[in-house]
Scaffold this active site. Structure first.
Site, PDB file in Angstrom:
ATOM      1  N   GLU A  46       9.016 -79.663  45.478  1.00 35.14           N
ATOM      2  CA  GLU A  46       9.073 -78.231  45.764  1.00 35.14           C
ATOM      3  C   GLU A  46       7.810 -77.789  46.516  1.00 35.14           C
ATOM      4  O   GLU A  46       6.692 -78.151  46.132  1.00 35.14           O
ATOM      5  CB  GLU A  46       9.198 -77.483  44.434  1.00 35.14           C
ATOM      6  N   LYS A 115      15.620 -70.973  46.581  1.00 36.14           N
ATOM      7  CA  LYS A 115      15.637 -71.101  45.124  1.00 36.14           C
ATOM      8  C   LYS A 115      16.293 -69.875  44.501  1.00 36.14           C
ATOM      9  O   LYS A 115      16.128 -68.753  44.975  1.00 36.14           O
ATOM     10  CB  LYS A 115      14.202 -71.259  44.626  1.00 36.14           C
ATOM     11  N   CYS A 170      13.828 -76.879  41.090  1.00 36.84           N
ATOM     12  CA  CYS A 170      13.057 -76.811  39.845  1.00 36.84           C
ATOM     13  C   CYS A 170      13.709 -75.964  38.754  1.00 36.84           C
ATOM     14  O   CYS A 170      14.617 -76.401  38.082  1.00 36.84           O
ATOM     15  CB  CYS A 170      11.637 -76.326  40.144  1.00 36.84           C
TER      16      CYS A 170
END
Length: 646
Positions: A46, A115, A170
Site C-alpha cells: 500500500e 481504497k 489493507c
C-alpha cells in the site's frame, strides 16, 4: 495460464519514506525479476511509491507530483513487459486524495482502484489525508500523462487467458463485509491486497487466520503484500508480510522483518477454484448484488510451463495438524455411522467376513470400537473366516489370530466343497481360473455371511473400500453387497494408514504384531491357488495397478474435476522422487495406469449405482445417494482419447 495455473507474486521492496525516485527504482527491480521468472501478476504494498508512513507529507504537492512522475517512469519501464503490476500510490481526484492501487501493463494504466475502508482508530488516522471510494463517483482523470478511469465501484480485471482478479487495500480485508466478498461472487478468481499492516504481539497470527478465512470463504486465490523495512518506525514497525493463499491454504510466504527486498512467487490453480465454486451451490446461489466493471488486460505470449507447487502423492492422507486427532476423527465417523445403524435396527449382532487382508481388518476394528462404544459384548461380533482355493497360511493365520486377540466370536467355514458344487451345477471346469472361477468364491462367501446374519439376527458388515469401488474391484452382488459398508468412504492408502495407527495406539501387543504383518502382506483377493511355495500368487496391484496412483487419480478427478492431461501432469510431478516415502513411477507407467483407471471408473459405475449404505469420511465419496451421481452407461471415449495422446 497453463493447466489452470497462473503465476503470481507478492513483492516487498525496500523503501525510503517520501523518496519516490528511490522507491520506483526498487519497484522496477522486483518487476524485472518477476518478469524474468514468468510471473503474470505482481502486487506491491500500500502506497509503496511514496511510503505508507508519509503522514502530513501527503498534503505536499511536491510529494504528489513526484508520485505521479514515478508512475510515468513505471509506464515507460513496463512498455515491453507482459507482466501486470499493481502498485500503491496517492491519486488526487477533484481535489480529494485517494489511497489507490494502480494497475499497469505494457506501458498502460489498465485502471485505478481506490481504497474503500479507511482506518481512523488507534495508530491509524487515514481520514486525515484520504477519502473513501464511497465518497466519489466513477470519473475520468488525467494521471501520469494518460486519461484514466477511476472506479468507485467494484472493478474486475481480466487477463488474456480469462483469469479474473480484483483488488482491495489493507483495511478493506478487516471490514465486516470486505470488497473481496463482492468481487469474488461477481467472478474474481484472485484477490490482490496492497497493505500496510504494522506488527503487534499476536496480530500476525490473527492476520493469517483472516487471510485463510477470507480466501476460503470466497473460494479464491489471495495475494497479500504489506510494507516492510524502510517505513518509518517513529511509533510502529512494519514487518513486510508477503503471503499467497488458495482457498484457505497458504501456498507461499516470505520472511517477516527481512531487511532485504522480497519476491514471493507461486502459482494459483484457477481451474481448481472454479471447480470448487461450481460444486458449491451456496456460492453459485448467491444473488448478483453488484455489477462490476470488467477491464481487459493486453494479450501476452505464452511462457513455458513449470509447476512450482508441491503435489502430495497421497492426497487422502492427512498431511498437517495433529495426526492422531485426524485418525480419531475418521475412526469415530465410521464407528458412529455403524452405531446409529445398530441402534436404529435394535440389532446387537454383526457378521463380518475376515480374510486376513487390510479391508476386513479395518472393518473388524471398527466393529470392535463400535461395540465398545455401545457397551455391547465383543462376542456379539461374529467374525467368519472362509478359506478357499487361494487362501494362504499367512492370511488364514492372521485372520484367526486377530479375531482371537480382539475377543470376538470365531466361525470358520471352508467354501471349497460348496463352490465345487456350484461348478458341477453349471458345468464349469475347476482347472479354468477365469472370472467364473473367481466370482463363484466371492458370491459364496457373501451368501454364507447373509445366511449367518439371518440365523443370528445380525447385519452383515461390508468391508470394501473407496478405491475398490472406484475401480469396480469387487464381485457384483458378492463382496460388493452388505447391510452397511463401514469402509465405503475410506480409500486403500488411508486404510493402511488407519490400521497402522490402531496398531500403534489402540490394541494389545499380540494384536499389534498381527496388524503389522497384515499391513506388510501383499493386497490380494486370494481367488486363485497360491504359488508352489505357498505365497500369494494373485496380487491386486499387479493386475489393476498401484493403489497409490489410483487414489491420486480418484481424488483429483472427483474433488476438482481435472481432465486426464492434468491428472497426468500432476502425477508425474508427485511421483518423480522428490517426495520422501513415495514410490517413483516413470511417465509411461503413469500413463498406463491412468488409462486403466479411466476405463474401469466408467465401466464399473453400475456397481456403484446400487451401493449399500456407508458413511462418508472425507471430501470424496462415491455414494449414488450423495456425492457421485453418474449414469452407468456414460461413454468414456473423450477421456480415453485424451489418455492416448499423453
Amino acid at each position: 495460464m497453463q493447466y489452470g495455473y497462473i503465476k503470481v507474486a507478492a513483492a516487498v521492496p525496500s523503501v525510503k519514506v517520501a523518496d519516490c525516485l528511490y522507491n520506483v527504482r526498487q519497484t522496477e527491480t522486483l518487476i524485472a525479476q518477476a518478469e524474468g521468472r514468468g510471473v503474470e501478476i505482481i502486487v506491491f504494498p500500500e502506497l509503496g511509491l511514496t511510503g505508507y508512513t508519509c503522514q502530513d507529507l501527503f498534503r505536499q504537492n511536491l510529494l504528489l507530483e513526484q508520485a505521479e512522475a514515478a508512475v510515468i517512469m513505471l509506464l515507460d519501464f513496463t512498455r515491453n513487459l507482459d507482466i501486470i503490476s499493481i502498485v500503491g500510490v496517492p491519486v488526487s481526484v477533484n481535489n480529494r486524495l485517494l489511497n489507490c492501487a494502480v494497475v499497469i501493463q505494457k506501458g498502460d494504466i489498465l485502471g485505478i482502484v481506490p481504497k474503500t475502508w479507511l482506518p481512523n482508530y488507534n495508530e491509524f488516522y487515514e481520514k486525515r489525508w484520504f477519502v473513501s471510494s464511497l465518497d466519489i463517483n466513477d470519473t475520468d482523470i488525467r494521471f501520469a500523462g494518460n486519461k484514466v478511469h477511476v472506479y468507485a465501484g467494484p472493478a474486475i480485471f481480466r487477463t488474456c487467458d480469462g483469469v479474473q482478479f480484483g483488488i482491495e487495500i489493507c483495511e478493506d480485508l478487516w471490514a465486516p463485509v470486505p470488497p473481496s466478498s463482492r468481487l469474488a461472487t461477481a467472478g474474481a478468481d484472485i484477490i490482490f491486497n496492497l497493505s500496510a499492516s504494522d506488527e503487534l504481539v499476536g496480530k500476525h497470527d490473527y492476520l493469517k487466520s483472516l487471510l485463510a478465512q477470507q480466501s476460503a470463504r470466497t473460494i479464491s486465490g489471495y495475494v497479500y503484500s504489506s510494507c516492510g523495512f524502510g517505513e518509518s518506525t517513529q511509533d510502529v514497525v512494519y514487518g513486510g508480510n508477503a503471503m499467497i493463499y488458495e482457498n484457505g491454504c497458504i501456498v507461499e510466504e516470505g520472511n517477516r522483518f527481512s531487511i532485504k527486498p522480497q519476491l514471493v512467487v507461486s502459482q494459483i490453480d484457477v481451474e481448481k477454484l472454479r471447480g470448487e465454486r461450481r460444486m458449491n451451490t451456496t456460492f453459485t446461489g448467491l444473488p448478483d448484488a453488484v455489477s462490476p466493471v470488467f477491464i481487459d488486460a493486453h494479450s501476452v505470449a505464452q511462457c513455458d510451463f513449470e509447476l512450482l507447487r508441491s503435489v502430495s502423492p497421497h492426497p487422502f492422507i492427512p498431511s498437517s495438524g495433529d495426526m492422531a486427532h485426524n485418525c480419531e476423527d475418521i475412526l469415530s465417523v465410521q464407528a458412529a455411522g455403524l452405531g446409529k445403524r445398530l441402534v436404529h435396527t435394535k440389532c446387537r449382532t454383526v457378521v463380518v467376513g475376515i480374510s486376513g487382508g487390510l479391508d476386513s481388518t479395518l472393518a473388524l476394528l471398527i466393529c470392535v470400537r463400535t461395540f465398545d462404544m455401545l457397551d455391547i459384548p465383543r462376542k456379539n461380533i461374529i467374525g467368519v473366516t472362509m478359506p478357499g482355493f487361494g487362501t494362504t497360511d499367512r492370511t488364514y493365520n492372521n485372520a484367526l489370530s486377530l479375531m482371537e486377540s480382539l475377543g470376538v466370536t470365531i466361525h470358520e467355514i471352508n467354501i471349497a466343497a460348496s463352490v465345487r458344487q456350484h461348478f458341477s451345477d453349471i458345468g464349469h471346469d475347476e482347472a479354468v481360473h477365469d472370472v467364473t472361477y473367481e466370482n463363484s468364491q466371492a458370491r459364496e462367501r457373501t451368501q454364507i455371511l447373509m445366511y449367518l446374519g439371518n440365523k443370528l439376527g445380525g447385519i452383515v458388515i461390508g468391508t470394501g473400500d473407496l478405491s475398490e469401488l472406484a475401480l469396480g474391484w469387487a464381485t457384483y452382488n458378492g463382496d460388493h453387497m452388505s447391510m452397511y459398508g463401514v469402509n465405503a468412504g475410506v480409500p486403500k492408502t488411508l486404510v493402511k494408514y488407519l490400521v497402522r495407527y490402531i496398531a500403534e495406539h489402540d490394541v494389545d501387543d499380540k494384536s499389534k504384531a498381527t496388524l503389522i504383518d497384515i499391513i506388510d502382506t501383499p493386497i490380494s483377493p486370494e481367488l486363485i491357488p497360491a504359488a508352489d511355495n505357498g505365497e500369494i500368487k494373485q496380487k491386486t496391484e499387479d493386475l489393476v495397478g498401484p493403489y497409490e496412483l489410483h487414489d491420486f487419480f480418484l481424488y483429483h478427478l472427483l474433488r476438482f474435476g481435472f481432465r486426464p492431461a492434468k491428472l497426468f501432469m500432476l502425477a508425474c510431478h508427485a511421483f518423480n522422487g522428490s517426495v520422501s516415502g513415495a514410490q517413483v513411477y516413470d511417465d509411461e507407467t503413469i500413463k498406463k495406469w491412468l488409462t486403466t483407471f479411466v476405463r474401469r471408473f466408467f465401466n464399473q459405475q453400475f456397481k456403484r449405482s446400487c451401493l449399500p449404505d456407508g458413511p462418508k469420511v472425507g471430501s470424496v465419496s462415491l455414494s449414488p445417494r450423495g456425492d457421485w451421481r453418474m449414469p452407468s452407461d456414460a461413454d468414456s471415449s473423450m477421456w480415453l482419447s485424451e489418455c492416448e495422446k499423453l
